[in-house]
Write a protein that holds these residues in place. Structure first.
Motif: not given
Length: 317
Positions: A180-181, A184-185, A187-191, A249
């Motif tokens: 998950y982290e 986010l890195k 740039g996936v806003d809502y994984p 994702d």
């Protein structure tokens, strides 16, 4: 001598393999397409090997790229030897030292020989375990990146008969958290992360196996309480199709071939291996030393190019 800190270190890998070739071809690609990246790169390896291989390939070594040369070998492509294995291990060890000292922000590892490591006394199965141990990471995950599919593994290089006992709530939860982290890195806003079942048909309600009921459902509850958007467990035979279509994702696979067979079907040439949970970014190509083609000049640099791109992106995230 390192003139700039916080660079992306590239380890040469085994000098007799295709590592030097794909590195040189990657540098040539960036010189023509993204020259701004070259100033951020530091190659840890053998300058003599690089220059000889560049001459053979008829490519120019970019002057913007810094080289930290630790050996001066006479190595024939495709013919691994003890001297090459010793140098190969020293390149990785130097990258680890620089990472500990805070002098580099990422490591892109060239392909190494696991057999070669054993022959020179390095007691690690590969880069992943070696880097995690020496960099002090107790929680780490082997993950794979491609534009269409991303996969993280709960278990890695173990016999299939041991997989079930290694799938624990803590291990799956850690895999989800680090994945998950990572998203986010990127740039996936809502994984959205999906779990593979362990058994055929995700256990078929317990008829074909119990791990989905005894472990994975508890993990999903824990993840949702922690705010991680996790779904499943789903049958692996259909989940990868839906992930490829964009419904998820990232897929968390329970064992090595469950995740890598579909991933390499799609991203065999351009996929990237990365280790999540380290204090520095670490990426690598998905291929090995390929000694059988190392003297032919035909190695495809696509995976290495993507490994450098991903390291550059994540180190700036």
């Amino acid at each position: 001598m390192i003139t700039h800190s916080k660079k992306i270190a590239i380890t040469l890998g085994c000098p007799a393999g295709i590592g030097p070739e794909v590195i040189l071809k990657s540098l040539d690609y960036f010189k023509k397409n993204f020259p701004e990246i070259l100033n951020h790169l530091l190659i840890i390896g053998d300058e003599k090997v690089l220059k000889e291989r560049a001459c053979w390939l008829k490519v120019e070594f970019p002057k913007e790229v810094e080289v930290l040369s630790l050996s001066e070998l006479s190595i024939q492509p495709g013919k691994p030897c003890i001297e090459g294995f010793l140098a190969m291990s020293s390149f990785v060890q130097k990258a680890i030292e620089l990472a500990k000292e805070g002098k580099i922000k990422a490591i892109v590892t060239g392909p190494i020989s696991k057999e070669g490591l054993e022959k020179v006394g390095v007691k690690h199965k590969g880069h992943t375990e070696w880097l995690a141990k020496d960099l002090g990471s107790k929680e780490f995950v082997m993950s794979f990146y491609g534009e269409r599919l991303k996969v993280s593994l709960v278990t890695t290089h173990i016999p299939l008969k041991e997989v079930s006992e290694r799938i624990t709530t803590d291990k799956v939860f850690t895999t989800v958290k680090l994945s998950y982290e990572f998203l986010l890195k990127l740039g996936v806003d809502y994984p959205k992360i999906a779990l593979c079942g362990v058994n055929p048909h995700a256990g078929e309600g317990g008829l074909l196996g119990k791990e989905e009921e005894t472990v994975l459902k508890d993990v999903i509850n824990l993840c949702q309480e922690a705010g991680f958007p996790v779904y499943g467990p789903y049958p692996a035979d259909s989940l990868f199709f839906w992930a490829y279509q964009g419904r998820f994702d990232l897929v968390v696979a329970m064992y090595h071939d469950q995740g890598l067979a579909p991933f390499k079907l799609i991203h065999f040439e351009d996929g990237v291996n990365l280790t999540l949970g380290l204090p520095v970014v670490r990426t690598s190509p998905c291929h090995g030393t390929a000694y059988d083609i190392a003297d032919k000049g035909i190695a495809n640099p696509s995976s290495f190019i993507q490994a450098i791109k991903l390291a550059y992106k994540l180190s700036r995230a």
